[in-house]
Design a protein around this motif. Structure first.
Motif, PDB file in Angstrom:
ATOM      1  N   SER A 180       0.845  -1.205   0.000  1.00 12.25           N
ATOM      2  CA  SER A 180       0.000   0.000   0.000  1.00 12.25           C
ATOM      3  C   SER A 180       0.873   1.245   0.000  1.00 12.25           C
ATOM      4  O   SER A 180       1.530   1.545   1.001  1.00 12.25           O
ATOM      5  CB  SER A 180      -0.919   0.007   1.232  1.00 12.25           C
ATOM      6  N   PRO A 181       0.886   1.998  -1.102  1.00 13.34           N
ATOM      7  CA  PRO A 181       1.682   3.229  -1.160  1.00 13.34           C
ATOM      8  C   PRO A 181       0.900   4.446  -0.671  1.00 13.34           C
ATOM      9  O   PRO A 181      -0.344   4.441  -0.631  1.00 13.34           O
ATOM     10  CB  PRO A 181       2.005   3.361  -2.645  1.00 13.34           C
ATOM     11  N   ALA A 182       1.630   5.491  -0.306  1.00 12.21           N
ATOM     12  CA  ALA A 182       1.028   6.781   0.074  1.00 12.21           C
ATOM     13  C   ALA A 182       2.016   7.888  -0.251  1.00 12.21           C
ATOM     14  O   ALA A 182       3.235   7.697  -0.155  1.00 12.21           O
ATOM     15  CB  ALA A 182       0.662   6.805   1.553  1.00 12.21           C
ATOM     16  N   VAL A 183       1.497   9.052  -0.641  1.00 14.25           N
ATOM     17  CA  VAL A 183       2.345  10.203  -0.937  1.00 14.25           C
ATOM     18  C   VAL A 183       1.573  11.472  -0.604  1.00 14.25           C
ATOM     19  O   VAL A 183       0.339  11.524  -0.758  1.00 14.25           O
ATOM     20  CB  VAL A 183       2.787  10.198  -2.425  1.00 14.25           C
ATOM     21  N   SER A 184       2.251  12.492  -0.119  1.00 20.11           N
ATOM     22  CA  SER A 184       1.614  13.771   0.197  1.00 20.11           C
ATOM     23  C   SER A 184       2.624  14.892   0.049  1.00 20.11           C
ATOM     24  O   SER A 184       3.842  14.672   0.182  1.00 20.11           O
ATOM     25  CB  SER A 184       1.038  13.764   1.621  1.00 20.11           C
ATOM     26  N   LEU A 185       2.122  16.087  -0.234  1.00 16.08           N
ATOM     27  CA  LEU A 185       3.011  17.241  -0.359  1.00 16.08           C
ATOM     28  C   LEU A 185       2.297  18.507   0.074  1.00 16.08           C
ATOM     29  O   LEU A 185       1.065  18.622  -0.010  1.00 16.08           O
ATOM     30  CB  LEU A 185       3.540  17.388  -1.787  1.00 16.08           C
ATOM     31  N   SER A 186       3.075  19.464   0.540  1.00 15.10           N
ATOM     32  CA  SER A 186       2.602  20.811   0.882  1.00 15.10           C
ATOM     33  C   SER A 186       3.577  21.801   0.263  1.00 15.10           C
ATOM     34  O   SER A 186       4.798  21.661   0.430  1.00 15.10           O
ATOM     35  CB  SER A 186       2.534  20.986   2.403  1.00 15.10           C
ATOM     36  N   PHE A 187       3.042  22.813  -0.444  1.00 23.97           N
ATOM     37  CA  PHE A 187       3.893  23.681  -1.252  1.00 23.97           C
ATOM     38  C   PHE A 187       3.459  25.133  -1.114  1.00 23.97           C
ATOM     39  O   PHE A 187       2.257  25.435  -1.068  1.00 23.97           O
ATOM     40  CB  PHE A 187       3.819  23.248  -2.726  1.00 23.97           C
ATOM     41  N   LYS A 243      -3.449   8.006  -0.797  1.00 22.05           N
ATOM     42  CA  LYS A 243      -3.145   6.882   0.083  1.00 22.05           C
ATOM     43  C   LYS A 243      -3.971   5.672  -0.310  1.00 22.05           C
ATOM     44  O   LYS A 243      -5.166   5.795  -0.596  1.00 22.05           O
ATOM     45  CB  LYS A 243      -3.420   7.240   1.548  1.00 22.05           C
ATOM     46  N   ASP A 244      -3.315   4.522  -0.313  1.00 20.34           N
ATOM     47  CA  ASP A 244      -3.966   3.254  -0.607  1.00 20.34           C
ATOM     48  C   ASP A 244      -4.176   2.506   0.715  1.00 20.34           C
ATOM     49  O   ASP A 244      -3.255   2.396   1.532  1.00 20.34           O
ATOM     50  CB  ASP A 244      -3.092   2.429  -1.551  1.00 20.34           C
ATOM     51  N   ILE A 245      -5.386   1.985   0.915  1.00 19.57           N
ATOM     52  CA  ILE A 245      -5.755   1.351   2.182  1.00 19.57           C
ATOM     53  C   ILE A 245      -6.225  -0.073   1.915  1.00 19.57           C
ATOM     54  O   ILE A 245      -6.908  -0.350   0.930  1.00 19.57           O
ATOM     55  CB  ILE A 245      -6.884   2.130   2.889  1.00 19.57           C
TER      56      ILE A 245
END
Length: 672
Positions: free
Chosen positions: A425-432, A448-450
């Motif tokens: 299960s992959p997950a990625v996040s960003l704040s810019f 996000k993968d659950i």
């Protein structure tokens, strides 16, 4: 069984190897060490809500006191994107679902360790008390903190309870005595005490008793006939004792222990249907857990944290009815968990860091029930979770990425074959920060993968006619945040967040409402989209008078996309309102603080078909609270009074489970 043993042995090697390497590195570098001054135990730092790459909401103990919130349920209902299922009264079950994903997708963390209930998959947040909580936070998606347990990566969101940590800077002990009383027979004394044990250890003990008869009046409509009565069999007696031992080991890090005991007896008020309010079902619950946390730093680049827990939950259910053999039915459940987590954080430089976390757990449920003909499956579950994460952070950009591996082996007494589940299960996040001229404005996005395995009840004790499949979900979120001040408006702070989201769920597991036993089924597919908006501001009137205001709004469209031929197709999921919101205002001054809060929930449906027959009306709840703080040297007194549901609104969160009307509470606490 061989595969399970091999997995356990390999995991132990993975845990021990980095510890040995880091320990050797610390020995080799011993000539470079220097003595540092003692650091006092302090509470957790409040995380930044506006800088978070995923939606984050925080309520501190100060806000709880200012708004006069009485329970964890009161706190949770003020979070955006949350559906709280409340079966009424202090004794009623209370579960938390995030953005239509189901309560089983919400992880409940208590001081950093996930609380589990493999029997139902749902943790009753009503068992936690606010008197020992310093902060409640809700992160949706993957939190920015990558140095955490692998279990924390495995859910749609984490509701975290951070307990009060003693701060003994110049004195040997401190404590608090609190007494609370109110409507419907409420009596709630609390004792909190902390003391130094030498120079490097502190022990803290918190104990509370909560009793209530729960006999609140209610009005309902039975068809077209009004029905007035008092809630029956809704009494509760709850005992909680928690002991914490904090140890600073100098160069060897920290080692903390926690013992928690929960004992309750409560009536299950049940649904009120056809003017029948008679209920005799009783529930006894005993929960004991012991957990230990060890943490250490190896130079400036490596941090290591090991956490272990033993958890035991005993549940006894009794119902009296002539149709039962002997006139009554008694079911008993005993579930145990052994849990061990290790995590390593490697900081390459000021901008880039990596983490590796691995969790091992063993769960077992032993049942003595007549409901399923004495078929005692006694399921066992061996779980291995491994999470690899990275974080890149500079002034304008925060980027997080993680990959969670899940491997679960399940054994049952009545079957010779094992159930095995595996998933990545992959997950990625960003704040810019898009504009250098406006660093307060940030754009964020996350995915996000659950993967959720059915709970023991869903898999082995369900009333469903088919086998319950694992549930897969994907979370998408995009939003903007802004935090700053407007001097011309005498504002000392203002923050705004707007997030849009879409969740796609395959084989969604849906639980129908029931006091104790759930009815479970799979929907083929569900689509959940919505918008969360939150605004808060502080306005200074004078040097010692100010007003804090906040407001939130949630729009959620959660629909069944399984089969166009079914009546439920494109219909809103049960108990999921499209519109909900909250607002509050707190007036602080040197004499008497005053707060007002409002909760609004829109129309919902208690069945899969969205027709008026199954509709539930919208409702709003208004509450007020006043408090007075008195400081005398080292002693602090807090006097508080509040009225909840001041307009005596009659409403139901769950169909046929009427909620209390107007109620009052008063409390006094003395800190020394």
């Amino acid at each position: 069984m061989y595969a399970v043993t091999r997995t356990l042995l390999s995991s132990v090697f993975l845990f021990c190897f980095p510890v040995c390497v880091f320990s050797q590195a610390r020995i080799n570098d011993s000539i470079k060490t220097q003595n540092l001054p003692e650091i006092e135990i302090s509470a957790q730092i409040k995380p930044s809500v506006s800088r978070s790459a995923s939606p984050l909401q925080v309520i501190t103990s100060e806000t709880v006191a200012e708004q006069g919130l009485q329970s964890v349920a009161d706190v949770v209902r003020r979070f955006n994107g949350v559906v709280l299922k409340d079966y009424g009264g202090i004794g009623g079950l209370k579960t938390v679902a995030i953005r239509g994903m189901g309560a089983e997708h919400t992880a409940i963390s208590y001081d950093g360790i996930i609380a589990s209930n493999m029997q139902s998959g749902q943790v009753d947040v009503g068992r936690f008390a606010l008197d020992n909580i310093s902060m409640v936070s809700l992160s949706i998606g993957q939190a920015d903190d990558i140095f955490q347990t692998a279990k924390s990566f495995a859910s749609a969101g984490v509701l975290n309870f951070q307990t009060v940590t003693p701060q003994l800077s110049s004195k040997k002990h401190e404590g608090k005595i609190q007494v609370k009383t109110g409507s419907f027979g409420l009596f709630n004394p609390v004792l909190d005490y902390a003391r130094r044990l030498g120079k490097k250890s502190v022990i803290a003990i918190n104990g509370s008793l909560q009793r209530v008869d729960g006999q609140y009046p209610f009005d309902m409509m039975n068809g077209k006939t009004p029905f007035h009565d008092k809630r029956s069999n809704s009494d509760a007696s709850i005992y909680r004792v928690e002991t914490n031992l904090y140890n600073k080991l100098g160069k060897s890090g920290i080692l903390n222990f926690k013992l928690y005991c929960f004992d309750s007896e409560r009536g299950l008020p049940g649904a009120v249907d056809f003017q029948n309010n008679y209920r005799v079902e009783r529930l006894w619950e005993k929960n004991f857990f012991a957990q230990a946390v060890y943490g250490n730093s190896f130079g400036k680049q490596f941090k290591f944290k090991s956490q272990a827990k033993y958890d035991r939950i005993y549940t006894r259910y009794r119902d009296i009815y002539d149709a039962y053999e002997g006139g009554e039915r008694v079911d008993r459940y005993k579930q145990q968990e052994v849990y061990w987590s290790n995590a390593v954080l490697f900081t390459l430089n000021n901008d880039l860091s990596f983490s590796l976390a691995e969790d091992l757990s063993y769960n077992k449920l032993k049942d003595e029930t007549s409901k399923f003909g004495g078929n005692r499956s006694e399921p066992e579950r061996y779980s291995l979770l491994v999470a690899l994460a990275a974080r890149y952070k500079i002034s304008r950009l925060t980027l997080n990425a993680s990959l969670l591996g899940t491997c679960v082996t399940e054994k049952i007494k009545t079957s010779s074959s094992d159930n095995i589940y595996r998933k990545l299960s992959p997950a990625v996040s960003l704040s810019f920060v898009p504009l250098l001229s406006c660093p307060q404005l940030r754009i964020r996005a996350s995915y996000k993968d659950i993967f959720r395995i059915p709970a023991f009840t869903e898999a082995f004790y369900t009333r469903s006619l088919s086998t319950i499949k694992p549930e897969s979900a994907r979370q998408y979120n995009a939003g903007v945040t802004w935090a700053g001040s407007i001097p011309a408006a005498k504002s000392n702070y203002i923050s705004l967040s707007v997030d849009g989201y879409y969740n796609k769920v395959k084989d969604k597991i849906v639980i129908q409402p029931s006091t104790f036993y759930a009815y479970t089924t799979n929907l083929g597919e569900a689509g959940i989209s919505g918008v969360d908006v939150k605004l808060s501001a502080g306005i200074d009137i004078t040097d010692n008078m100010n007003i804090d205001i906040s407001g939130s709004y949630s729009y959620m469209k959660a629909i069944d996309l399984t089969d166009p031929k079914e009546d439920s197709y494109n219909n809103q999921l049960i108990y999921t309102p499209k519109h909900s919101g909250a607002a509050s205002a707190i007036f602080k001054n040197p004499w008497l603080n005053f707060s007002y809060s409002l909760l609004v929930t829109g129309e919902r449906y208690f069945w899969h078909r969205n027709i008026p027959t199954y509709g539930m009306k919208s409702y709003s709840e208004h509450s007020i609270s006043i408090n007075r703080q008195i400081h005398r040297n080292e002693y602090h007194i807090l006097l508080q009074a509040g009225i909840a549901n001041i307009w005596n609104k009659q409403y139901e969160v769950m169909k046929y489970y009427p909620m209390p009307g107007r109620s009052f509470n008063v409390s006094a606490s003395f800190k020394f």
